[in-house]
Scaffold this motif. Structure first.
Motif, short mmCIF file in Angstrom:
data_model
loop_
_atom_site.label_atom_id
_atom_site.label_comp_id
_atom_site.label_asym_id
_atom_site.label_seq_id
_atom_site.Cartn_x
_atom_site.Cartn_y
_atom_site.Cartn_z
N ASP A 70 4.78 77.94 -60.48
CA ASP A 70 5.14 79.05 -61.34
C ASP A 70 6.05 78.52 -62.44
O ASP A 70 6.58 77.42 -62.32
CB ASP A 70 5.91 80.04 -60.44
CG ASP A 70 6.21 81.36 -61.10
OD1 ASP A 70 5.66 81.63 -62.17
OD2 ASP A 70 7.01 82.13 -60.52
N LYS B 86 9.30 79.96 -64.07
CA LYS B 86 10.18 81.14 -63.97
C LYS B 86 11.00 81.37 -65.23
O LYS B 86 11.30 82.52 -65.56
CB LYS B 86 11.11 80.99 -62.76
CG LYS B 86 10.38 81.16 -61.43
CD LYS B 86 11.22 81.90 -60.41
CE LYS B 86 10.41 82.40 -59.23
NZ LYS B 86 10.18 81.40 -58.20
N GLY C 134 10.07 87.08 -64.08
CA GLY C 134 9.18 87.20 -62.92
C GLY C 134 8.17 86.07 -62.86
O GLY C 134 7.54 85.84 -61.83
N TYR D 268 4.21 84.08 -48.51
CA TYR D 268 4.36 83.26 -49.73
C TYR D 268 5.67 82.50 -49.55
O TYR D 268 6.74 83.09 -49.56
CB TYR D 268 4.36 84.22 -50.91
CG TYR D 268 4.97 83.80 -52.23
CD1 TYR D 268 5.57 82.57 -52.47
CD2 TYR D 268 4.93 84.69 -53.29
CE1 TYR D 268 6.12 82.24 -53.70
CE2 TYR D 268 5.48 84.39 -54.53
CZ TYR D 268 6.07 83.16 -54.71
OH TYR D 268 6.62 82.87 -55.93
N ASN E 248 8.39 85.38 -49.56
CA ASN E 248 7.94 86.64 -50.13
C ASN E 248 6.82 87.15 -49.24
O ASN E 248 6.09 86.36 -48.64
CB ASN E 248 7.45 86.46 -51.56
CG ASN E 248 8.58 86.05 -52.48
OD1 ASN E 248 9.60 86.73 -52.56
ND2 ASN E 248 8.44 84.94 -53.15
N ARG F 123 4.19 89.00 -50.01
CA ARG F 123 3.11 89.50 -50.88
C ARG F 123 2.64 88.33 -51.73
O ARG F 123 3.23 87.27 -51.69
CB ARG F 123 3.70 90.58 -51.77
CG ARG F 123 5.11 90.11 -52.22
CD ARG F 123 5.50 90.36 -53.57
NE ARG F 123 6.80 89.78 -53.87
CZ ARG F 123 6.99 88.77 -54.69
NH1 ARG F 123 5.98 88.20 -55.29
NH2 ARG F 123 8.20 88.31 -54.94
N GLY G 254 2.28 86.19 -55.13
CA GLY G 254 3.12 86.03 -56.31
C GLY G 254 2.42 86.60 -57.53
O GLY G 254 1.21 86.73 -57.57
N ASP G 255 3.21 86.92 -58.51
CA ASP G 255 2.68 87.38 -59.79
C ASP G 255 3.37 86.52 -60.85
O ASP G 255 4.59 86.63 -60.98
CB ASP G 255 3.02 88.87 -59.96
CG ASP G 255 2.38 89.46 -61.20
OD1 ASP G 255 1.90 88.69 -62.04
OD2 ASP G 255 2.39 90.70 -61.32
N PRO G 256 2.71 85.62 -61.52
CA PRO G 256 1.28 85.50 -61.79
C PRO G 256 0.50 84.52 -60.89
O PRO G 256 -0.64 84.20 -61.22
CB PRO G 256 1.24 84.99 -63.24
CG PRO G 256 2.42 84.06 -63.31
CD PRO G 256 3.47 84.67 -62.41
N GLU G 257 1.07 84.07 -59.77
CA GLU G 257 0.32 83.12 -58.94
C GLU G 257 -0.99 83.72 -58.41
O GLU G 257 -1.98 83.01 -58.23
CB GLU G 257 1.17 82.66 -57.75
CG GLU G 257 2.36 81.81 -58.13
CD GLU G 257 3.61 82.64 -58.29
OE1 GLU G 257 3.53 83.79 -58.78
OE2 GLU G 257 4.69 82.14 -57.92
N1 GLY Z 1 6.15 84.63 -59.62
C1 GLY Z 1 7.17 84.77 -58.66
C2 GLY Z 1 7.02 85.91 -57.77
O1 GLY Z 1 6.02 86.60 -57.74
O2 GLY Z 1 7.94 86.17 -56.99
#
Ligand code: GLY
Ligand code: AMP
Length: 422
Positions: free
Chosen positions: A212, A214, A226, A269, A285, A287, A289-292
């Motif tokens: 990512d 950040k 994010g 995650y 995490n 869930r 990741g966003d944008p992963e």
């Molecule tokens: N891209 C980091 C997150 O979703 O936490």
């Protein structure tokens, strides 16, 4: 079957895009969705945090399966509420989502189960916290215990910065109830990577790795966001490293959670710091990741939906997920000013003519239709172009070609996504 995806960001667009292609789907809904998701699913105007309305919608619309995208509804117990009403979902129970919802739980859990992570202390009193900083020196990392939308982590380079962060969280309520307890931990050096495993309570299967970006600015400068872009796979996560991560981090976590009466289902995650071939856990995490998620979905060859259902049903053992070997790379466009304050409602041109193809997809994050039915911005991170290539460079060149076809003077992106791997 009828499927409801909960959430409305880039991650959920990627999930809807993948799920919409499944032959198992009869009708796909997304709550609340966005202008891009509307191409894949029927968007329903219910917020992702509105648990009662989501359950009611699922009951009255014969939803067979709910895919929960963001952490907030998971931590608040959406999976449990759905289950009480006889509806299956993808994502952990509240008891298991505490892995992300409470940093102090996660740190104590790692300690109990000998999972490698930074050494730490937990504090509610500023004086004791400052004392800990005094004893351990800088750099040091101060974290709000609860969910803080990615903003609750301060890396203090000086004792003054550390004291300021402690006061902000414990005395000035900078993160509200999320910051009434803090975790202070050892600063870890190394290379950061994200690792995703699909879990069913007993079994974990590795999905893929990603890296990512950040920080908001080129060269990893400026404040944390994010995530401004990502690529998958992460070159540092070799096959041998995948084995190490599974053996030293993911499997002990799954066993530990089960033993503590919080069996973990959903995607796990792991945010990792890797130094000298040794991975340490930065955070969990609960869930994607966003944008992963956007890069993972581009690389996924298998049908996603049966895998998500197998996670819920506890039958992941012997499940085989196939991935394209190609690299996927995603570049996020955000509103000028993000992650600080920014304007919403500016029109994005070029988006309606954007042609997805097998190597490139536009995922919407913060978009909506205005009264004139034009696509406009409605959030900080607004869209992401995701491209596939034989290597990072090829994927990067394609993604930026896509970015350059978007006309949006009120937005910006980083121009160096993937630099670490080049
Ligand atoms: N891209 C980091 C997150 O979703 O936490
Ligand atoms: P988190 O929300 O815990 O992932 O933290 C956000 C970012 O802060 C991570 O992606 C890391 O870049 C950094 N970070 C968190 N904890 C540490 C640590 N113990 N040592 C070094 N960097 C850290």
């Amino acid at each position: 079957m009828n499927v409801l995806v909960v959430g409305g960001g880039g991650r959920e667009h990627a999930l809807c895009w993948a799920i919409a292609g499944s032959p198992l789907v009869r009708k796909l809904y997304c709550a609340p969705g966005n202008a891009g998701i509307a191409q894949e699913a029927e968007c329903v105007d219910i917020a992702a945090e509105d648990l009662e309305d989501l359950v009611h919608f699922a009951l009255t619309n014969n939803i067979d399966f709910v895919v929960i995208g963001p952490e907030a509804p998971l931590v608040a117990g959406l999976a449990d509420k759905l289950k009480e009403n006889g509806i299956k979902s993808f994502g952990p129970s509240a008891a298991a989502a505490v892995m992300e919802g409470s940093k102090s739980f996660m740190k104590e859990f790692c300690y109990r189960h000998k999972i490698p992570t930074a050494s730490f202390g937990r504090f509610t009193e500023p004086l004791k916290a400052k004392d800990f900083v005094e004893k351990n020196g800088v750099p040091i990392v101060i974290k709000a215990n609860g969910l803080a939308a990615g903003k609750g982590v301060i890396i203090a380079e000086t004792p003054e910065q550390a004291h300021q962060a402690i006061e902000d969280m414990l005395e000035n309520g900078a993160f509200g109830s999320a910051g009434t307890e803090i975790v202070i931990e050892e600063f870890l050096e190394g290379e950061e990577a994200s690792f995703f495993a699909l879990c069913d309570g007993n079994t974990a299967i590795p999905m893929a790795s990603a890296q990512d970006h950040k920080r908001v600015g080129d060269g990893d400068t400026g404040p944390n966001t994010g995530g401004m872009g990502a690529y998958s796979p992460a070159p540092i996560i070799t096959e041998a490293m995948t084995k190490t991560i599974m053996e030293t981090i993911i499997k002990p976590t799954l066993l530990g959670m089960k033993a503590e009466g919080r069996p973990y289902k959903g995607v796990l995650y792991a945010g990792l710091m890797i130094e000298n071939h040794k991975p340490k856990l930065l955070e969990y995490n609960v869930r994607f990741g966003d944008p992963e998620c956007q890069v993972l979905m581009m690389r996924l060859m298998s049908d996603l939906l049966p895998a998500l259902i197998a996670s819920e049903d506890g039958v992941l053992k012997d499940f085989d997920l196939r991935w394209y070997d190609d690299t996927a790379l995603t570049v996020v466009m955000a509103s000028n000013g993000y992650p600080g304050s920014y304007q919403k409602g500016s029109i994005i041109k070029g988006i309606e003519n954007f042609q997805d193809n097998k190597d490139m997809t536009l995922f919407h994050a913060g978009t909506k239709f205005n009264e004139k039915n034009e696509i406009c911005s409605s959030g900080g991170r607004v869209l992401a172009i995701t491209a596939l290539g034989k290597n990072v460079l090829e994927a990067q060149v394609k993604a930026y070609e896509g970015i350059d076809s978007i006309e949006w003077p009120d937005g910006f992106c980083r121009r160096d996504i993937g630099w670490r791997a080049l």
